[in-house]
Design a protein around this motif. Structure first.
Motif, PDB file in Angstrom:
ATOM      1  N   GLY A  97       0.814  -1.321  -0.020  1.00  0.00           N
ATOM      2  CA  GLY A  97       0.012  -0.001   0.033  1.00  0.00           C
ATOM      3  C   GLY A  97       0.969   1.075  -0.158  1.00  0.00           C
ATOM      4  N   PHE A  98       1.858   1.305   0.767  1.00  0.00           N
ATOM      5  CA  PHE A  98       2.790   2.279   0.738  1.00  0.00           C
ATOM      6  C   PHE A  98       3.580   2.687  -0.572  1.00  0.00           C
ATOM      7  N   ASP A  99       3.924   1.627  -1.205  1.00  0.00           N
ATOM      8  CA  ASP A  99       4.578   1.509  -2.394  1.00  0.00           C
ATOM      9  C   ASP A  99       3.497   2.317  -3.619  1.00  0.00           C
ATOM     10  N   GLN A 100       2.392   1.773  -3.458  1.00  0.00           N
ATOM     11  CA  GLN A 100       1.372   2.382  -4.348  1.00  0.00           C
ATOM     12  C   GLN A 100       1.114   3.703  -4.155  1.00  0.00           C
ATOM     13  N   MET A 101       1.060   4.268  -2.997  1.00  0.00           N
ATOM     14  CA  MET A 101       0.719   5.619  -2.323  1.00  0.00           C
ATOM     15  C   MET A 101       1.828   6.491  -2.726  1.00  0.00           C
ATOM     16  N   VAL A 102       3.141   5.833  -2.751  1.00  0.00           N
ATOM     17  CA  VAL A 102       4.497   6.808  -2.759  1.00  0.00           C
ATOM     18  C   VAL A 102       5.411   5.978  -3.618  1.00  0.00           C
ATOM     19  N   PRO A 103       5.180   6.343  -5.036  1.00  0.00           N
ATOM     20  CA  PRO A 103       6.209   5.782  -5.989  1.00  0.00           C
ATOM     21  C   PRO A 103       7.453   6.633  -6.004  1.00  0.00           C
ATOM     22  N   GLY A 104       8.290   5.850  -6.774  1.00  0.00           N
ATOM     23  CA  GLY A 104       9.936   6.287  -6.504  1.00  0.00           C
ATOM     24  C   GLY A 104       9.943   7.739  -6.819  1.00  0.00           C
ATOM     25  N   GLU A 105       9.315   8.244  -7.899  1.00  0.00           N
ATOM     26  CA  GLU A 105       9.405   9.879  -8.324  1.00  0.00           C
ATOM     27  C   GLU A 105       8.647  10.690  -7.289  1.00  0.00           C
ATOM     28  N   SER A 106       7.764  10.095  -6.700  1.00  0.00           N
ATOM     29  CA  SER A 106       7.165  10.740  -5.460  1.00  0.00           C
ATOM     30  C   SER A 106       8.111  11.147  -4.236  1.00  0.00           C
ATOM     31  N   VAL A 107       8.839  10.170  -3.949  1.00  0.00           N
ATOM     32  CA  VAL A 107       9.846  10.134  -2.690  1.00  0.00           C
ATOM     33  C   VAL A 107      10.574  11.537  -2.945  1.00  0.00           C
ATOM     34  N   GLN A 108      11.260  11.726  -4.243  1.00  0.00           N
ATOM     35  CA  GLN A 108      12.056  12.924  -4.431  1.00  0.00           C
ATOM     36  C   GLN A 108      11.458  14.143  -4.369  1.00  0.00           C
ATOM     37  N   ALA A 109      10.006  14.306  -4.745  1.00  0.00           N
ATOM     38  CA  ALA A 109       9.282  15.351  -4.792  1.00  0.00           C
ATOM     39  C   ALA A 109       8.736  15.787  -3.236  1.00  0.00           C
ATOM     40  N   LEU A 110       8.641  14.702  -2.491  1.00  0.00           N
ATOM     41  CA  LEU A 110       8.279  14.592  -1.010  1.00  0.00           C
ATOM     42  C   LEU A 110       9.416  15.284  -0.306  1.00  0.00           C
ATOM     43  N   THR A 111      10.920  14.638  -0.630  1.00  0.00           N
ATOM     44  CA  THR A 111      11.939  15.276  -0.020  1.00  0.00           C
ATOM     45  C   THR A 111      12.359  16.786  -0.417  1.00  0.00           C
ATOM     46  N   VAL A 112      11.774  17.080  -1.811  1.00  0.00           N
ATOM     47  CA  VAL A 112      12.137  18.609  -2.191  1.00  0.00           C
ATOM     48  C   VAL A 112      11.107  19.541  -1.239  1.00  0.00           C
ATOM     49  N   GLU A 113       9.788  19.040  -1.248  1.00  0.00           N
ATOM     50  CA  GLU A 113       8.806  19.796  -0.569  1.00  0.00           C
ATOM     51  C   GLU A 113       8.958  19.798   0.996  1.00  0.00           C
ATOM     52  N   ASN A 114       9.782  18.725   1.561  1.00  0.00           N
ATOM     53  CA  ASN A 114      10.162  18.716   2.972  1.00  0.00           C
ATOM     54  C   ASN A 114      11.183  19.854   3.229  1.00  0.00           C
ATOM     55  N   THR A 115      12.058  19.861   2.440  1.00  0.00           N
ATOM     56  CA  THR A 115      13.370  20.972   2.626  1.00  0.00           C
ATOM     57  C   THR A 115      12.637  22.421   2.397  1.00  0.00           C
ATOM     58  N   THR A 116      11.877  22.566   1.250  1.00  0.00           N
ATOM     59  CA  THR A 116      11.075  23.939   1.328  1.00  0.00           C
ATOM     60  C   THR A 116      10.296  24.129   2.479  1.00  0.00           C
ATOM     61  N   LEU A 117       9.470  23.373   3.106  1.00  0.00           N
ATOM     62  CA  LEU A 117       8.788  23.746   4.295  1.00  0.00           C
ATOM     63  C   LEU A 117      10.005  23.862   5.282  1.00  0.00           C
ATOM     64  N   LYS A 118      10.956  22.984   5.423  1.00  0.00           N
ATOM     65  CA  LYS A 118      12.033  23.542   6.682  1.00  0.00           C
ATOM     66  C   LYS A 118      12.372  24.977   6.311  1.00  0.00           C
TER      67      LYS A 118
END
Length: 148
Positions: free
Chosen positions: A58-79
């Motif tokens: 379920g987690f793999d379907q929710m967050v595919p490989g490309e989304s992990v990078q986008a989430l990392t960038v978003e996390n950095t932006t929010l910090k």
């Protein structure tokens, strides 16, 4: 507990349930009960493994490989945004403290000037407002004059 020639041992299990073991008159333990107990434990563990694997899928379907990078960038932006807001908050706190200090000074100065007016001491400068405190003076006619 004793049933005819058999002795049944009742033992509390770690999960809160009860386990029963049959002991034969010669002291041997019923291997079938132990096997059944082991099979139940294996079955329970397999069920738990299946549930966990399903969650992973379920987690793999929710967050595919490309989304992990986008989430990392978003996390950095929010910090960074949090850091910026923290700096702005600190700056505003300092400005607020300065404004409060200025207000206390102005209130004290106004109280002093009001006291002078009540005492009738006309030798010191008198002001009409806080904004005019920088250069007030008493005119010869006895009225309040403000230098521009």
């Amino acid at each position: 507990m004793v049933l005819e020639d058999l002795r049944v041992q009742k033992m509390k299990r770690a999960g809160g349930g009860w386990s029963y073991t049959i002991v034969w008159p010669d002291g041997s333990v019923d291997e079938e009960a132990a096997l059944t107990r082991t099979q139940r434990e294996v079955f329970a563990q397999r069920q738990r493994i299946g549930e966990l694997m399903g969650q992973l899928r379920g987690f793999d379907q929710m967050v595919p490989g490309e989304s992990v990078q986008a989430l990392t960038v978003e996390n950095t932006t929010l910090k960074r945004r949090v850091q910026q807001l923290t700096r702005e908050h600190r700056s505003l706190q300092e400005r607020l403290e300065s404004a409060r200090s200025n207000l206390r000074f102005a209130d004290k100065r106004i109280a002093d000037l009001e006291a002078q007016l009540l005492e009738g001491d006309q030798s010191r400068p008198v002001v009409t407002s806080v904004a005019d405190m920088h250069a007030p003076y008493l005119c010869r006619s006895g009225t309040i004059c403000i230098s521009a």
